[in-house]
Write a protein that holds these residues in place. Structure first.
Motif, PDB file in Angstrom:
ATOM      1  N   VAL A 214      37.620 111.005   1.411  1.00 19.84           N
ATOM      2  CA  VAL A 214      38.871 110.267   1.233  1.00 19.84           C
ATOM      3  C   VAL A 214      38.648 109.007   0.399  1.00 19.84           C
ATOM      4  O   VAL A 214      39.369 108.741  -0.568  1.00 19.84           O
ATOM      5  CB  VAL A 214      39.494 109.898   2.597  1.00 19.84           C
ATOM      6  N   PHE A 215      37.636 108.213   0.751  1.00 15.71           N
ATOM      7  CA  PHE A 215      37.448 106.906   0.130  1.00 15.71           C
ATOM      8  C   PHE A 215      36.425 106.914  -1.007  1.00 15.71           C
ATOM      9  O   PHE A 215      36.257 105.904  -1.685  1.00 15.71           O
ATOM     10  CB  PHE A 215      37.025 105.885   1.187  1.00 15.71           C
ATOM     11  N   GLY A 216      35.751 108.029  -1.227  1.00 15.87           N
ATOM     12  CA  GLY A 216      34.806 108.123  -2.336  1.00 15.87           C
ATOM     13  C   GLY A 216      33.359 108.169  -1.873  1.00 15.87           C
ATOM     14  O   GLY A 216      33.009 107.643  -0.812  1.00 15.87           O
ATOM     15  N   LYS A 217      32.507 108.788  -2.677  1.00 13.46           N
ATOM     16  CA  LYS A 217      31.103 108.962  -2.327  1.00 13.46           C
ATOM     17  C   LYS A 217      30.333 107.641  -2.287  1.00 13.46           C
ATOM     18  O   LYS A 217      29.276 107.557  -1.673  1.00 13.46           O
ATOM     19  CB  LYS A 217      30.431 109.904  -3.325  1.00 13.46           C
ATOM     20  N   SER A 218      30.861 106.601  -2.939  1.00 15.15           N
ATOM     21  CA  SER A 218      30.142 105.325  -3.024  1.00 15.15           C
ATOM     22  C   SER A 218      30.370 104.413  -1.824  1.00 15.15           C
ATOM     23  O   SER A 218      29.820 103.314  -1.767  1.00 15.15           O
ATOM     24  CB  SER A 218      30.550 104.583  -4.301  1.00 15.15           C
ATOM     25  N   VAL A 219      31.170 104.852  -0.838  1.00 18.67           N
ATOM     26  CA  VAL A 219      31.458 104.014   0.326  1.00 18.67           C
ATOM     27  C   VAL A 219      30.177 103.780   1.127  1.00 18.67           C
ATOM     28  O   VAL A 219      29.448 104.720   1.434  1.00 18.67           O
ATOM     29  CB  VAL A 219      32.527 104.666   1.220  1.00 18.67           C
ATOM     30  N   VAL A 220      29.913 102.512   1.459  1.00 16.48           N
ATOM     31  CA  VAL A 220      28.711 102.169   2.225  1.00 16.48           C
ATOM     32  C   VAL A 220      29.022 101.513   3.569  1.00 16.48           C
ATOM     33  O   VAL A 220      28.177 101.510   4.459  1.00 16.48           O
ATOM     34  CB  VAL A 220      27.778 101.243   1.411  1.00 16.48           C
ATOM     35  N   ASP A 221      30.229 100.975   3.744  1.00 15.53           N
ATOM     36  CA  ASP A 221      30.552 100.313   5.016  1.00 15.53           C
ATOM     37  C   ASP A 221      32.054 100.093   5.092  1.00 15.53           C
ATOM     38  O   ASP A 221      32.775 100.195   4.085  1.00 15.53           O
ATOM     39  CB  ASP A 221      29.822  98.974   5.127  1.00 15.53           C
ATOM     40  N   ALA A 222      32.520  99.786   6.299  1.00 13.32           N
ATOM     41  CA  ALA A 222      33.940  99.501   6.504  1.00 13.32           C
ATOM     42  C   ALA A 222      34.112  98.717   7.797  1.00 13.32           C
ATOM     43  O   ALA A 222      33.299  98.831   8.723  1.00 13.32           O
ATOM     44  CB  ALA A 222      34.754 100.792   6.562  1.00 13.32           C
ATOM     45  N   THR A 223      35.150  97.901   7.841  1.00  9.20           N
ATOM     46  CA  THR A 223      35.488  97.163   9.046  1.00  9.20           C
ATOM     47  C   THR A 223      36.979  96.867   9.025  1.00  9.20           C
ATOM     48  O   THR A 223      37.675  97.152   8.038  1.00  9.20           O
ATOM     49  CB  THR A 223      34.669  95.866   9.158  1.00  9.20           C
ATOM     50  N   ILE A 224      37.476  96.281  10.104  1.00  4.30           N
ATOM     51  CA  ILE A 224      38.885  95.918  10.206  1.00  4.30           C
ATOM     52  C   ILE A 224      38.965  94.441  10.566  1.00  4.30           C
ATOM     53  O   ILE A 224      38.279  93.982  11.485  1.00  4.30           O
ATOM     54  CB  ILE A 224      39.612  96.770  11.259  1.00  4.30           C
ATOM     55  N   SER A 225      39.789  93.688   9.856  1.00  6.96           N
ATOM     56  CA  SER A 225      39.961  92.269  10.134  1.00  6.96           C
ATOM     57  C   SER A 225      41.366  91.842   9.772  1.00  6.96           C
ATOM     58  O   SER A 225      41.852  92.143   8.676  1.00  6.96           O
ATOM     59  CB  SER A 225      38.935  91.440   9.353  1.00  6.96           C
ATOM     60  N   HIS A 226      42.047  91.179  10.716  1.00  9.82           N
ATOM     61  CA  HIS A 226      43.393  90.648  10.522  1.00  9.82           C
ATOM     62  C   HIS A 226      44.350  91.704   9.964  1.00  9.82           C
ATOM     63  O   HIS A 226      45.112  91.460   9.035  1.00  9.82           O
ATOM     64  CB  HIS A 226      43.357  89.418   9.612  1.00  9.82           C
ATOM     65  N   GLY A 227      44.283  92.890  10.553  1.00 10.51           N
ATOM     66  CA  GLY A 227      45.209  93.953  10.185  1.00 10.51           C
ATOM     67  C   GLY A 227      44.895  94.650   8.884  1.00 10.51           C
ATOM     68  O   GLY A 227      45.715  95.411   8.375  1.00 10.51           O
ATOM     69  N   LEU A 228      43.706  94.408   8.322  1.00 15.16           N
ATOM     70  CA  LEU A 228      43.313  95.024   7.063  1.00 15.16           C
ATOM     71  C   LEU A 228      42.081  95.900   7.268  1.00 15.16           C
ATOM     72  O   LEU A 228      41.127  95.491   7.940  1.00 15.16           O
ATOM     73  CB  LEU A 228      43.001  93.959   6.012  1.00 15.16           C
ATOM     74  N   LEU A 229      42.113  97.090   6.708  1.00 14.45           N
ATOM     75  CA  LEU A 229      40.925  97.928   6.647  1.00 14.45           C
ATOM     76  C   LEU A 229      40.162  97.536   5.386  1.00 14.45           C
ATOM     77  O   LEU A 229      40.674  97.665   4.277  1.00 14.45           O
ATOM     78  CB  LEU A 229      41.304  99.411   6.597  1.00 14.45           C
ATOM     79  N   ILE A 230      38.946  97.031   5.554  1.00 14.59           N
ATOM     80  CA  ILE A 230      38.125  96.541   4.440  1.00 14.59           C
ATOM     81  C   ILE A 230      37.001  97.547   4.200  1.00 14.59           C
ATOM     82  O   ILE A 230      36.147  97.744   5.064  1.00 14.59           O
ATOM     83  CB  ILE A 230      37.561  95.149   4.743  1.00 14.59           C
ATOM     84  N   VAL A 231      37.022  98.181   3.041  1.00 15.93           N
ATOM     85  CA  VAL A 231      36.050  99.214   2.700  1.00 15.93           C
ATOM     86  C   VAL A 231      35.179  98.697   1.557  1.00 15.93           C
ATOM     87  O   VAL A 231      35.696  98.238   0.534  1.00 15.93           O
ATOM     88  CB  VAL A 231      36.748 100.524   2.287  1.00 15.93           C
ATOM     89  N   THR A 232      33.862  98.756   1.721  1.00 14.05           N
ATOM     90  CA  THR A 232      32.942  98.279   0.683  1.00 14.05           C
ATOM     91  C   THR A 232      32.204  99.464   0.071  1.00 14.05           C
ATOM     92  O   THR A 232      31.908 100.457   0.739  1.00 14.05           O
ATOM     93  CB  THR A 232      31.930  97.280   1.267  1.00 14.05           C
ATOM     94  N   HIS A 233      31.895  99.322  -1.223  1.00 15.86           N
ATOM     95  CA  HIS A 233      31.253 100.380  -1.992  1.00 15.86           C
ATOM     96  C   HIS A 233      29.909  99.893  -2.527  1.00 15.86           C
ATOM     97  O   HIS A 233      29.658  98.687  -2.642  1.00 15.86           O
ATOM     98  CB  HIS A 233      32.157 100.817  -3.152  1.00 15.86           C
ATOM     99  N   SER A 234      29.054 100.844  -2.887  1.00 15.32           N
ATOM    100  CA  SER A 234      27.684 100.539  -3.294  1.00 15.32           C
ATOM    101  C   SER A 234      27.625  99.712  -4.573  1.00 15.32           C
ATOM    102  O   SER A 234      26.681  98.972  -4.785  1.00 15.32           O
ATOM    103  CB  SER A 234      26.893 101.836  -3.476  1.00 15.32           C
ATOM    104  N   MET A 235      28.631  99.805  -5.445  1.00 15.42           N
ATOM    105  CA  MET A 235      28.570  99.058  -6.702  1.00 15.42           C
ATOM    106  C   MET A 235      29.205  97.676  -6.593  1.00 15.42           C
ATOM    107  O   MET A 235      29.527  97.039  -7.591  1.00 15.42           O
ATOM    108  CB  MET A 235      29.241  99.838  -7.831  1.00 15.42           C
ATOM    109  N   GLY A 236      29.379  97.180  -5.344  1.00 10.02           N
ATOM    110  CA  GLY A 236      29.902  95.834  -5.147  1.00 10.02           C
ATOM    111  C   GLY A 236      31.408  95.754  -5.078  1.00 10.02           C
ATOM    112  O   GLY A 236      31.962  94.656  -5.062  1.00 10.02           O
ATOM    113  N   LEU A 237      32.074  96.880  -5.005  1.00 12.93           N
ATOM    114  CA  LEU A 237      33.533  96.896  -4.966  1.00 12.93           C
ATOM    115  C   LEU A 237      34.017  96.778  -3.523  1.00 12.93           C
ATOM    116  O   LEU A 237      33.494  97.440  -2.620  1.00 12.93           O
ATOM    117  CB  LEU A 237      34.055  98.201  -5.580  1.00 12.93           C
ATOM    118  N   VAL A 238      35.006  95.910  -3.298  1.00 13.02           N
ATOM    119  CA  VAL A 238      35.624  95.738  -1.983  1.00 13.02           C
ATOM    120  C   VAL A 238      37.095  96.093  -2.093  1.00 13.02           C
ATOM    121  O   VAL A 238      37.801  95.558  -2.962  1.00 13.02           O
ATOM    122  CB  VAL A 238      35.473  94.291  -1.471  1.00 13.02           C
ATOM    123  N   ARG A 239      37.558  96.994  -1.228  1.00 10.70           N
ATOM    124  CA  ARG A 239      38.953  97.439  -1.262  1.00 10.70           C
ATOM    125  C   ARG A 239      39.620  97.183   0.079  1.00 10.70           C
ATOM    126  O   ARG A 239      39.009  97.391   1.129  1.00 10.70           O
ATOM    127  CB  ARG A 239      39.023  98.923  -1.635  1.00 10.70           C
TER     128      ARG A 239
END
Length: 514
Positions: A214-239
């Motif tokens: 769903v989120f891409g092969k580069s996803v390395v971590d994820a968390t939830i804060s203040h009602g936001l799903l924060i997804v981080t990728h290996s190339m330094g991208l934060v969504r």
């Protein structure tokens, strides 16, 4: 008018206590509580007030501290630091390594709300165990108030606040493929699992999986804060994605703890073993993207008024610089590039001030810059200096050498900014009730001081010397709360020390003057 206001500002502690005893304050708990804290701040800041070490305890496991409670042996033993000397509040029965508490959060009861159970109105410890149980324990007695079994498919290990004291997130460890499967080129689609709860009363909001399909092969971590799903990728991208939108669009079935439910042909009670909590939020398509930014080491913070974010641009040569940008349109604030010139082994760090003022705290080895984001004409905001706290030290040192002919040669060289023989800032702690900044700094010969500074002006109030030596090669935590200082030190081979200091008044000078 002016002199009267000045006298009120300088009102003595004795006068405040007399006024309180005569009931001269407003008849509400909030006003009296604030006045008590004002009196305590005056006492703490007086020259005759010192802090004395009253308690020391060692441990072979990590030591935790939160809001007047010190935790030992993986939260099994709890001491209260409110009394003159820490006292044992409770001690839980010993557990095996498979049942030990991995992580915990201290939850305080909400004000002005009517909750279904009387136990909900008392502080509790939300504890996550190694065998996937979530326990709600009494913060005073350790009594088990509630238990929830999470899952047999995921190993949950981390407990974090989504919204402090309102909703929490349980995070699993990342799934890993078996070596044989990995060598065969099989893609591990499921990365980790997140479970979201409302804390009081304990209510399940949903459990969801972060999937690479769903989120891409580069996803390395994820968390939830203040009602936001924060997804981080290996190339330094934060969504960033909206958790509310994900819940509304992808929730298969709302689940209630303790109620009977059928899932994939199996029937059981939600939150009871072995049924646990089914994956009732299944994200099948990538949700609408709210925001994305590329940053170095996935370091991304949001705060300020209006909302801004702090990143280091995703380039190695930019390491050490911090950019303050508008969350609304990604524009860099005027004077938004913050760089602290320092030559040190430890890097500087930056964060939004926890006092909700929207200010920014930038800490280096010999200087602390407190900044504020000011609205200017147009859409661009301006980052301005609020105040600076600087360590009093010499930047250069004279080195004297004698040549073979006897000639004396003097050289000047620049020391490291975090040299152990110079004053160096190590920890900055904010005491919200007393409006003080407690700054730990080391000096020569392993000595350490805690400097108290006014949170609004940065004015120095006093220094508190720690009795124990401070080895800069060890890991340290320092907490300052009301009349108590707690210093936790980690030595090699998992040896931990806890030192507790209490406020006391030194009346020697007063007696000599009488």
């Amino acid at each position: 008018m002016g002199p009267t206001l000045h006298r009120r500002k300088k009102r003595s502690v004795c006068r405040s206590l007399s006024s309180r005893s005569m009931g001269m304050f407003k008849n509400d708990a909030g006003t009296l509580y604030r006045e008590n804290l004002t009196i305590l701040r005056r006492l703490v800041c007086q020259d005759t007030t010192t802090f004395r070490k009253v308690w020391t305890k060692q441990s072979k496991s990590p030591i935790g501290y939160e809001k007047g409670r010190i935790y030992f042996e993986n939260y099994r033993c709890c001491y209260s630091s409110v009394a003159l000397k820490p006292e044992l509040l409770y001690q839980l029965p010993k557990r095996s390594k498979l049942e030990k508490i991995e992580d915990a959060l201290l939850c305080e009861c909400p004000l002005g709300e009517t909750l279904p159970r009387s136990s909900d109105h008392k502080p509790c410890l939300l504890a996550l165990t190694a065998d996937n149980w979530l326990y709600r324990l009494s913060a005073k007695t350790g009594t088990l108030l509630e238990s929830v079994y999470l899952s047999s498919q995921y190993k949950f290990r981390y407990l974090e606040w989504d919204v402090p004291q309102e909703t929490m997130v349980l995070k699993s460890v990342q799934k890993k493929l078996e070596p044989m499967t990995r060598h065969a080129g099989v893609l591990q689609a499921a990365l980790l699992c997140l479970a979201v709860f409302r804390v009081l009363p304990l209510t399940l909001l949903g459990m969801l999986e972060i999937n690479k399909t769903v989120f891409g092969k580069s996803v390395v971590d994820a968390t939830i804060s203040h009602g936001l799903l924060i997804v981080t990728h290996s190339m330094g991208l934060v969504r960033l994605y909206s958790l509310e939108h994900i819940t509304e669009q992808f929730m298969l079935k709302k689940l209630v703890l303790g109620e009977k439910s059928e899932w994939n042909g199996t029937t059981g009670l939600v939150g009871e073993a072995p049924f646990g909590i089914p994956l009732n939020i299944q994200i099948k398509d990538c949700p609408p993207l709210l925001f994305e930014v590329s940053c170095l080491e996935n370091a991304f913070q949001i705060g300020g008024f209006p909302y801004h974010y702090i990143i280091t641009p995703n380039q190695r040569r930019q390491k050490g610089s911090y950019h303050v940008c508008s969350l609304k349109d990604n524009t860099l604030a005027k004077n938004g590039v913050q760089f602290m010139e320092c030559c040190s082994l430890e890097s500087d760090w930056i964060y939004f001030h926890p006092d909700d003022s929207g200010r920014i705290v930038h800490v280096g080895p010999n200087q602390i810059n407190v900044l504020k984001v000011k609205e200017a004409q147009g859409s661009q905001c301006h980052v301005a200096q609020d105040f600076i706290i600087a360590a009093k030290r010499e930047d250069t040192v004279n080195a004297v050498t004698v040549t073979a002919s006897g000639r004396v040669v003097k050289k000047r060289f620049k020391q490291l900014d975090d040299d152990p023989d110079q004053k160096t800032f190590r920890i900055v702690e904010y005491e919200d009730e007393l409006e003080l900044l407690a700054v730990t700094q080391t000096e020569t010969e392993g000595k350490a001081l805690i400097g108290l500074y006014d949170n609004q002006t940065g004015a120095v109030i006093k220094d508190i010397a720690l009795e124990e030596s401070w080895d800069v090669t060890y890991s340290h935590d320092m907490f300052f709360e009301r009349d108590t200082i707690v210093h936790i030190e980690q030595e090699p081979k998992n040896n931990f020390n806890c030192y507790v200091y209490k406020m006391t008044r030194d009346t020697t000078d007063e007696k000599e003057q009488q």
